[in-house]
Write a protein that holds these residues in place. Structure first.
Motif, PDB file in Angstrom:
ATOM      1  N   SER A   1       0.821  -1.199   0.000  1.00 47.46           N
ATOM      2  CA  SER A   1       0.000   0.000   0.000  1.00 47.46           C
ATOM      3  C   SER A   1       0.859   1.253   0.000  1.00 47.46           C
ATOM      4  O   SER A   1       0.599   2.201  -0.721  1.00 47.46           O
ATOM      5  N   THR A   2       1.959   1.225   0.809  1.00 48.87           N
ATOM      6  CA  THR A   2       2.847   2.373   0.877  1.00 48.87           C
ATOM      7  C   THR A   2       3.513   2.624  -0.461  1.00 48.87           C
ATOM      8  O   THR A   2       3.585   3.745  -0.944  1.00 48.87           O
ATOM      9  N   SER A   3       4.003   1.564  -1.113  1.00 51.77           N
ATOM     10  CA  SER A   3       4.714   1.725  -2.370  1.00 51.77           C
ATOM     11  C   SER A   3       3.789   2.169  -3.491  1.00 51.77           C
ATOM     12  O   SER A   3       4.247   2.690  -4.485  1.00 51.77           O
ATOM     13  N   SER A   4       2.488   1.954  -3.333  1.00 56.25           N
ATOM     14  CA  SER A   4       1.552   2.338  -4.388  1.00 56.25           C
ATOM     15  C   SER A   4       0.960   3.722  -4.152  1.00 56.25           C
ATOM     16  O   SER A   4       0.144   4.181  -4.932  1.00 56.25           O
ATOM     17  N   GLU A   5       1.378   4.424  -3.090  1.00 51.89           N
ATOM     18  CA  GLU A   5       0.906   5.777  -2.850  1.00 51.89           C
ATOM     19  C   GLU A   5       1.410   6.702  -3.948  1.00 51.89           C
ATOM     20  O   GLU A   5       2.530   6.552  -4.441  1.00 51.89           O
ATOM     21  N   THR A   6       0.574   7.666  -4.330  1.00 48.37           N
ATOM     22  CA  THR A   6       0.968   8.610  -5.370  1.00 48.37           C
ATOM     23  C   THR A   6       0.702  10.049  -4.926  1.00 48.37           C
ATOM     24  O   THR A   6      -0.033  10.283  -3.965  1.00 48.37           O
ATOM     25  N   ILE A   7       1.335  10.975  -5.635  1.00 53.21           N
ATOM     26  CA  ILE A   7       1.032  12.385  -5.472  1.00 53.21           C
ATOM     27  C   ILE A   7       0.711  12.971  -6.839  1.00 53.21           C
ATOM     28  O   ILE A   7       1.130  12.421  -7.858  1.00 53.21           O
ATOM     29  N   THR A   8      -0.037  14.053  -6.839  1.00 52.95           N
ATOM     30  CA  THR A   8      -0.382  14.705  -8.104  1.00 52.95           C
ATOM     31  C   THR A   8       0.607  15.827  -8.379  1.00 52.95           C
ATOM     32  O   THR A   8       0.818  16.700  -7.547  1.00 52.95           O
ATOM     33  N   LYS A  25       4.921   8.164  -4.852  1.00 47.17           N
ATOM     34  CA  LYS A  25       5.316   9.107  -3.810  1.00 47.17           C
ATOM     35  C   LYS A  25       6.835   9.229  -3.697  1.00 47.17           C
ATOM     36  O   LYS A  25       7.368  10.312  -3.462  1.00 47.17           O
ATOM     37  N   ASN A  26       7.537   8.131  -3.837  1.00 51.10           N
ATOM     38  CA  ASN A  26       9.004   8.157  -3.771  1.00 51.10           C
ATOM     39  C   ASN A  26       9.569   7.331  -4.930  1.00 51.10           C
ATOM     40  O   ASN A  26       9.995   6.190  -4.734  1.00 51.10           O
ATOM     41  N   PRO A  27       9.586   7.888  -6.141  1.00 54.03           N
ATOM     42  CA  PRO A  27      10.064   7.126  -7.300  1.00 54.03           C
ATOM     43  C   PRO A  27      11.534   6.747  -7.143  1.00 54.03           C
ATOM     44  O   PRO A  27      12.341   7.541  -6.657  1.00 54.03           O
ATOM     45  N   LYS A  28      11.856   5.530  -7.551  1.00 54.86           N
ATOM     46  CA  LYS A  28      13.219   5.028  -7.386  1.00 54.86           C
ATOM     47  C   LYS A  28      13.972   4.935  -8.712  1.00 54.86           C
ATOM     48  O   LYS A  28      15.201   4.996  -8.732  1.00 54.86           O
ATOM     49  N   LYS A  29      13.234   4.765  -9.819  1.00 55.50           N
ATOM     50  CA  LYS A  29      13.880   4.573 -11.119  1.00 55.50           C
ATOM     51  C   LYS A  29      13.409   5.696 -12.048  1.00 55.50           C
ATOM     52  O   LYS A  29      12.320   5.641 -12.601  1.00 55.50           O
ATOM     53  N   ILE A  30      14.260   6.706 -12.194  1.00 60.56           N
ATOM     54  CA  ILE A  30      13.885   7.919 -12.916  1.00 60.56           C
ATOM     55  C   ILE A  30      14.693   8.038 -14.206  1.00 60.56           C
ATOM     56  O   ILE A  30      15.910   7.820 -14.211  1.00 60.56           O
ATOM     57  N   VAL A  31      13.999   8.400 -15.285  1.00 60.06           N
ATOM     58  CA  VAL A  31      14.655   8.669 -16.563  1.00 60.06           C
ATOM     59  C   VAL A  31      14.569  10.169 -16.833  1.00 60.06           C
ATOM     60  O   VAL A  31      13.482  10.754 -16.779  1.00 60.06           O
ATOM     61  N   LYS A  70       9.716  21.930  -8.503  1.00 54.24           N
ATOM     62  CA  LYS A  70       8.720  20.967  -8.955  1.00 54.24           C
ATOM     63  C   LYS A  70       9.292  19.551  -8.978  1.00 54.24           C
ATOM     64  O   LYS A  70       8.624  18.587  -8.591  1.00 54.24           O
ATOM     65  N   ILE A  71      10.548  19.433  -9.414  1.00 56.70           N
ATOM     66  CA  ILE A  71      11.192  18.120  -9.438  1.00 56.70           C
ATOM     67  C   ILE A  71      11.379  17.587  -8.022  1.00 56.70           C
ATOM     68  O   ILE A  71      11.151  16.406  -7.752  1.00 56.70           O
ATOM     69  N   SER A  72      11.760  18.462  -7.088  1.00 53.25           N
ATOM     70  CA  SER A  72      11.967  18.008  -5.714  1.00 53.25           C
ATOM     71  C   SER A  72      10.669  17.486  -5.104  1.00 53.25           C
ATOM     72  O   SER A  72      10.678  16.522  -4.326  1.00 53.25           O
ATOM     73  N   VAL A  73       9.547  18.094  -5.479  1.00 61.29           N
ATOM     74  CA  VAL A  73       8.237  17.597  -5.025  1.00 61.29           C
ATOM     75  C   VAL A  73       7.946  16.241  -5.665  1.00 61.29           C
ATOM     76  O   VAL A  73       7.516  15.292  -4.995  1.00 61.29           O
ATOM     77  N   ALA A  74       8.199  16.138  -6.964  1.00 61.81           N
ATOM     78  CA  ALA A  74       7.875  14.912  -7.710  1.00 61.81           C
ATOM     79  C   ALA A  74       8.662  13.700  -7.222  1.00 61.81           C
ATOM     80  O   ALA A  74       8.171  12.575  -7.294  1.00 61.81           O
ATOM     81  N   VAL A  75       9.874  13.923  -6.699  1.00 65.29           N
ATOM     82  CA  VAL A  75      10.695  12.794  -6.253  1.00 65.29           C
ATOM     83  C   VAL A  75      10.616  12.582  -4.742  1.00 65.29           C
ATOM     84  O   VAL A  75      11.379  11.801  -4.176  1.00 65.29           O
ATOM     85  N   GLY A  76       9.702  13.294  -4.090  1.00 65.77           N
ATOM     86  CA  GLY A  76       9.492  13.079  -2.659  1.00 65.77           C
ATOM     87  C   GLY A  76      10.515  13.750  -1.768  1.00 65.77           C
ATOM     88  O   GLY A  76      10.747  13.311  -0.635  1.00 65.77           O
TER      89      GLY A  76
END
Length: 318
Positions: free
Chosen positions: A38-45, A57-63, A164-170
């Motif tokens: 459930s935690t890993s599937s949390e998202t933000i807009t 919420k906390n992406p680990k693999k970013i391109v 904005k990027i800092s928000v997107a990556v948690g």
């Protein structure tokens, strides 16, 4: 016989007790697993240039499909799994290279490979409005994608996109702290520029067939202006203009920062003309050749500090 029955009864009780403990353990493990899922599937807009996107919420693999995003991620202590590096790892400037380590090239910034991006199984893609708006849906089919405005950005836009990027990556709070430290560093550099500095500067990319001037609204132009170095082109034209020698003479910059592409450039040809010798920067020997990757391509916090440190060192160093 009585003793035997008693022993069997005690043994049965023990077996039932162990079975109960196993069930409790299994249920606890299952509950923990469900909670983790459930935690890993949390998202933000995240709102961006083309849409609103739900990202992990906390992406680990970013391109990252632009160098400015690589700069932002490096500043936040994140190593992207994939970078559009134009198939040339030498374009990753040293201070960023040291922070991010190994990555997979996903091709050029203009035409990144969707196949390679997909193979990396990213959970976030950061794309550029100018370069990637036509493939936004295809990128979004691979992973949540946010589109920012790197290529056409000025310095203030780069700072806004970093947030904005800092928000997107948690890492929103960490991003705010890093941005505060960056602004403090810029102010420190600014103190090295004399208050009476009245020379005008012109940064430009020089190639074998052209001089591409960066005006006051460009990233590099606006960055230099932020510490009091006025740009030679203030007329609100396109941020990146291919200009001829006569126009350089007309703008007559006191300082030229030349972002050189290749060993031979149009400057070699212009140097033979008496017009070139009439330019104030040429007459006063204020021509500085600088690294194009740092000064033009990266457009981020780390590269901005490097640019300004080099600029004041060239202009006011011993």
């Amino acid at each position: 016989m009585h003793k035997k029955i008693t022993f069997l009864f005690i043994l049965l009780i023990a077996i039932i007790g162990l079975a109960g403990c196993g069930t409790v353990g299994d249920e606890k493990e299952k509950a923990t697993g469900d909670e983790q899922e459930s935690t890993s599937s949390e998202t933000i807009t995240v709102e961006h240039e083309l849409d609103e996107t739900e990202v992990p919420k906390n992406p680990k693999k970013i391109v990252a499909l632009e160098f400015s995003y690589v700069d932002a991620l490096a500043a936040l202590g994140i190593s992207p799994v994939g970078i559009a590096d134009d198939n040339d790892p030498s374009r990753i400037i040293k201070p960023i290279q040291e922070k991010i380590g190994d990555y997979t090239s996903v091709g050029t910034r203009k035409q990144p490979s969707l196949e390679i991006i997909s193979s990396l199984k990213p959970d976030l893609i950061i794309a550029d409005l100018q370069r990637h708006k036509d493939i936004y849906e295809q990128l979004s089919d691979i992973a949540p994608t946010i589109v920012l405005n790197s290529l056409a950005a000025d310095y203030d836009q780069i700072l806004a996109d970093f947030e904005k990027i800092s928000v997107a990556v948690g890492k929103e709070e960490e991003g705010k702290e890093i941005l505060t430290q960056h602004k403090q560093r810029i102010e420190e550099i600014k103190t090295q520029v004399p208050e009476n500095e009245d020379r005008i500067v012109l940064p430009g990319v020089v190639t074998p067939d052209g001089f591409f001037a960066h005006n006051m609204d460009s990233y590099t132009g606006s960055l230099l202006e932020s510490i009091g170095l006025k740009n030679a082109i203030q007329d609100g034209s396109d941020r990146y203009n291919k200009i001829n020698l006569e126009q350089v003479v007309e703008f007559n910059p006191d300082v030229l920062f030349l972002m050189q592409a290749g060993d031979k450039t149009i400057i070699d040809e212009w140097a033979k003309s008496p017009l070139w010798k009439d330019v104030s920067a040429v007459k006063n020997d204020n021509l500085y050749t600088v690294d194009r990757n740092t000064w033009s391509r990266f457009r981020g916090l780390i590269s901005s500090e490097a640019i300004l440190e080099e600029a004041v060192s060239q202009l006011y160093g011993d």
